[in-house]
Design an enzyme around this catalytic site. Structure first.
Site, short mmCIF file in Angstrom:
data_model
loop_
_atom_site.label_atom_id
_atom_site.label_comp_id
_atom_site.label_asym_id
_atom_site.label_seq_id
_atom_site.Cartn_x
_atom_site.Cartn_y
_atom_site.Cartn_z
N HIS A 1 -15.84 25.63 12.29
CA HIS A 1 -14.69 26.02 13.11
C HIS A 1 -13.80 26.94 12.28
O HIS A 1 -13.35 26.57 11.19
CB HIS A 1 -13.90 24.79 13.58
CG HIS A 1 -14.62 24.03 14.65
ND1 HIS A 1 -14.54 22.67 14.77
CD2 HIS A 1 -15.42 24.46 15.66
CE1 HIS A 1 -15.27 22.28 15.82
NE2 HIS A 1 -15.82 23.35 16.36
N GLU B 1 -10.18 26.15 10.56
CA GLU B 1 -10.07 24.99 9.68
C GLU B 1 -10.29 25.42 8.23
O GLU B 1 -11.28 25.08 7.60
CB GLU B 1 -11.05 23.91 10.16
CG GLU B 1 -10.75 23.48 11.60
CD GLU B 1 -11.80 22.60 12.26
OE1 GLU B 1 -12.77 22.20 11.60
OE2 GLU B 1 -11.64 22.31 13.47
N ARG C 1 -11.03 29.43 16.83
CA ARG C 1 -11.87 28.26 16.50
C ARG C 1 -13.37 28.58 16.56
O ARG C 1 -14.16 28.11 15.75
CB ARG C 1 -11.52 27.15 17.49
CG ARG C 1 -12.49 25.98 17.58
CD ARG C 1 -12.01 25.02 18.68
NE ARG C 1 -12.97 24.00 19.03
CZ ARG C 1 -13.04 22.79 18.47
NH1 ARG C 1 -12.22 22.48 17.50
NH2 ARG C 1 -13.92 21.91 18.87
N HIS D 1 -14.76 19.49 8.30
CA HIS D 1 -13.81 20.00 9.29
C HIS D 1 -12.38 19.66 8.86
O HIS D 1 -12.16 18.94 7.90
CB HIS D 1 -14.03 19.30 10.64
CG HIS D 1 -15.30 19.67 11.34
ND1 HIS D 1 -15.31 20.29 12.55
CD2 HIS D 1 -16.60 19.48 11.01
CE1 HIS D 1 -16.55 20.49 12.96
NE2 HIS D 1 -17.37 20.00 12.04
N GLU E 1 -13.25 14.95 8.57
CA GLU E 1 -12.07 15.66 9.07
C GLU E 1 -11.00 15.53 7.99
O GLU E 1 -10.44 14.46 7.80
CB GLU E 1 -11.56 15.05 10.38
CG GLU E 1 -12.53 15.12 11.54
CD GLU E 1 -12.48 16.46 12.30
OE1 GLU E 1 -11.68 17.33 11.92
OE2 GLU E 1 -13.26 16.60 13.26
#
Ligand SMILES: *[C@@H]1O[C@H](CO)[C@@H](O)[C@H](O)[C@H]1NC(C)=O
Ligand SMILES: *[C@@H]1O[C@H](CO)[C@@H](O)[C@H](O)[C@H]1NC(C)=O
Ligand SMILES: *[C@@H]1O[C@H](CO)[C@@H](O)[C@H](O)[C@H]1NC(C)=O
Ligand SMILES: *[C@@H]1O[C@H](CO)[C@@H](O)[C@H](O)[C@H]1NC(C)=O
Ligand SMILES: *[C@@H]1O[C@H](CO)[C@@H](O)[C@H](O)[C@H]1NC(C)=O
Length: 456
Positions: free
Chosen positions: A185, A188, A243, A313, A387
């Site tokens: 993405h 990020e 994104r 991410h 994440e």
């Protein structure tokens, strides 16, 4: 439009080292909203859908739930109206980011290309644009030629080459593989920063750290520092909050596939959109995108040797395991949870950052077509999405002064997973020492979770 471009170019001339993206977010806010009832949920869904708001958490309005805070970006023209509606409906909210553009401007992100000619001066605590990262990969391969080779993975929609670094000690014995990709993405940015940090740590500590040496005898790391290269570049030059990939659809009326909805894992069945305007557009078919296909081709061809699939991410501070597309559990669900909890404990021990652990469908929201789930379906026993920071304060615009602590804590957590997998497959005699450390970490984690639960 002309005026806007002129302004950007003008700034560019005055201060060439400062990046000015063409898409501006003046006066835009990110709100944290806390739906308390199913009526609130319905009202929020209506607002998000009619005003086409950019949901940062969750990504789709259908995933809004009672009791789960949402993070939503609201354009300047709607901020006042949105707040009035929320007050009218008595839905509690607070402002997380009070001016997105101001936050971007204050971050003062610079180009480092002029200082990036040698590895010795490469700064891992700043964000790097793609040209610098390409150069860095070449420098790494040159400097550590006894351990590193650079390989072609495939090419992007805009025909840029995607490379991965293979890091390991050359050996006659058959070796296993740990896969890690970053930057699927675009916005990020902490993810590519982490991949670079990881490579640096492994290589710099190789000589002094017996554990790393042992791991590199058994395992090759395949590291993709930036997978969605087109999107990453676009997030530097044009739209910081981009994104998706940059594939063009419907005669150029909309752009980009969410590459992490494009894998063949119950493709586009849940938590993904068929509409190419959507942030979660799943593509025109499973593996329709060249970036996805590149990953699939390599991982499939070596699947019997890949011990673990890691994909990095932000944001949310989570370690997610399969599955996202079903509430069903993976074969070794318990083991994967246990291993991730140890990692989360190690992360927390470093700077106190709290991570949650679980399947996406249980602790986050359901989504199909992710690479993590696809890898699990392929038969890989360990597959995790990390994440990274933060939990909403800065969102995708994590300040550069948090790169180092974020990478350090993530590294600490990830090494426990790598140690576990190395021990499990190669049964070194360090097993007992490591498991003792692991158990101390688990106890620490449980104590902290209890304290955390009681406190909140
Ligand atoms: C695509 O866009 C171009 C330029 O805007 C236009 O000339 C052409 O007719 C369009 N084609 C289709 C199939 O809509
Ligand atoms: C796709 O989404 C856009 C914007 O969200 C909307 O205007 C358009 O009508 C949608 N198209 C379809 C086919 O639903
Ligand atoms: C996954 O785990 C099972 C059971 O432990 C094992 O038989 C299998 O070989 C493992 N697969 C891989 C690719 O390591
Ligand atoms: C979940 O498990 C059930 C029972 O094993 C199975 O029938 C079903 O197909 C699974 N669902 C998915 C989406 O994999
Ligand atoms: C993020 O976490 C910190 C500490 O863990 C907490 O103080 C803060 O309120 C959290 N922010 C959000 C938006 O959840």
């Amino acid at each position: 439009m002309m005026l806007l471009l002129w302004k950007v170019c003008f700034l560019g001339i005055l201060a060439p080292e400062i990046f000015c993206q063409k898409v501006k977010y003046d006066g835009e806010q990110v709100l944290q909203v806390s739906p308390q009832t199913s009526e609130h949920v319905f009202q929020l869904q209506q607002l998000c859908d009619t005003w086409l708001l950019d949901l940062w958490k969750p990504h789709l309005s259908e995933d809004i739930r009672v009791g789960a805070d949402i993070h939503v970006r609201v354009p300047a023209s709607l901020v006042q109206k949105m707040k009035e509606k929320l007050l009218q409906y008595s839905i509690p909210f607070q402002v997380l980011i009070k001016d997105i553009q101001e936050l971007m401007d204050n971050q003062n992100i610079k180009s480092h290309s002029r200082h990036g000619r040698s590895l010795a001066t490469y700064n891992y605590a700043v964000y790097h644009q793609m040209g610098e990262i390409y150069k860095w990969m070449t420098l790494i391969e040159k400097e550590y030629s006894h351990l590193v080779t650079q390989h072609y993975l495939g090419e992007t929609y805009e025909l840029r080459p995607i490379f991965y670094l293979k890091i390991g000690q050359p050996s006659d014995r058959p070796k296993k593989i740990i896969w890690m990709d970053c930057g699927i993405h675009a916005r990020e940015w902490i993810a590519p920063a982490y991949c670079q940090w990881f490579v640096k740590e492994i290589l710099q500590n190789y000589n002094s750290d017996q554990n790393i040496k042992k791991i590199l005898q058994n395992i090759d790391f395949y590291i993709v520092p930036v997978l969605n290269i087109d999107g990453y570049i676009y997030s530097w030059t044009t739209d910081r909050l981009w994104r998706k990939s940059r594939a063009s659809y419907n005669n150029g009326t909309c752009y980009g596939t969410d590459l992490n909805r494009n894998f063949n894992a119950m493709w586009c069945s849940i938590g993904a959109s068929n509409n190419c305007s959507s942030l979660t557009f799943c593509g025109t078919g499973p593996e329709s995108e060249p970036e996805t296909k590149a990953v699939v081709n390599l991982v499939e061809s070596q699947k019997s040797d890949i011990l673990c699939f890691l994909t990095i991410h932000s944001y949310g501070q989570l370690i997610l395991q399969p599955y996202g597309y079903t509430k069903n559990q993976s074969r070794n669900h318990e083991e994967m949870i246990k291993v991730a909890e140890i990692a989360a404990a190690a992360i927390q021990k470093k700077y106190g950052t709290v991570y949650r652990v679980g399947s996406a469908s249980h602790i986050l929201y359901s989504n199909s077509g992710s690479s993590r789930d696809w890898a699990a379906d392929l038969g890989l026993n360990f597959s995790y999405t990390f994440e990274l920071r933060d939990n909403g304060t800065y969102g995708f615009q994590l300040p550069e002064d948090q790169i180092q602590p974020t990478c350090e804590e993530t590294m600490a957590g990830m090494m426990t997973i790598i140690d576990y997998i190395n021990e499990k497959n190669f049964k070194n005699n360090a097993m007992t020492i490591i498991s003792a450390t692991l158990w101390i970490n688990i106890l620490f984690s449980i104590t902290c979770s209890i304290a955390y639960t009681l406190w909140y």
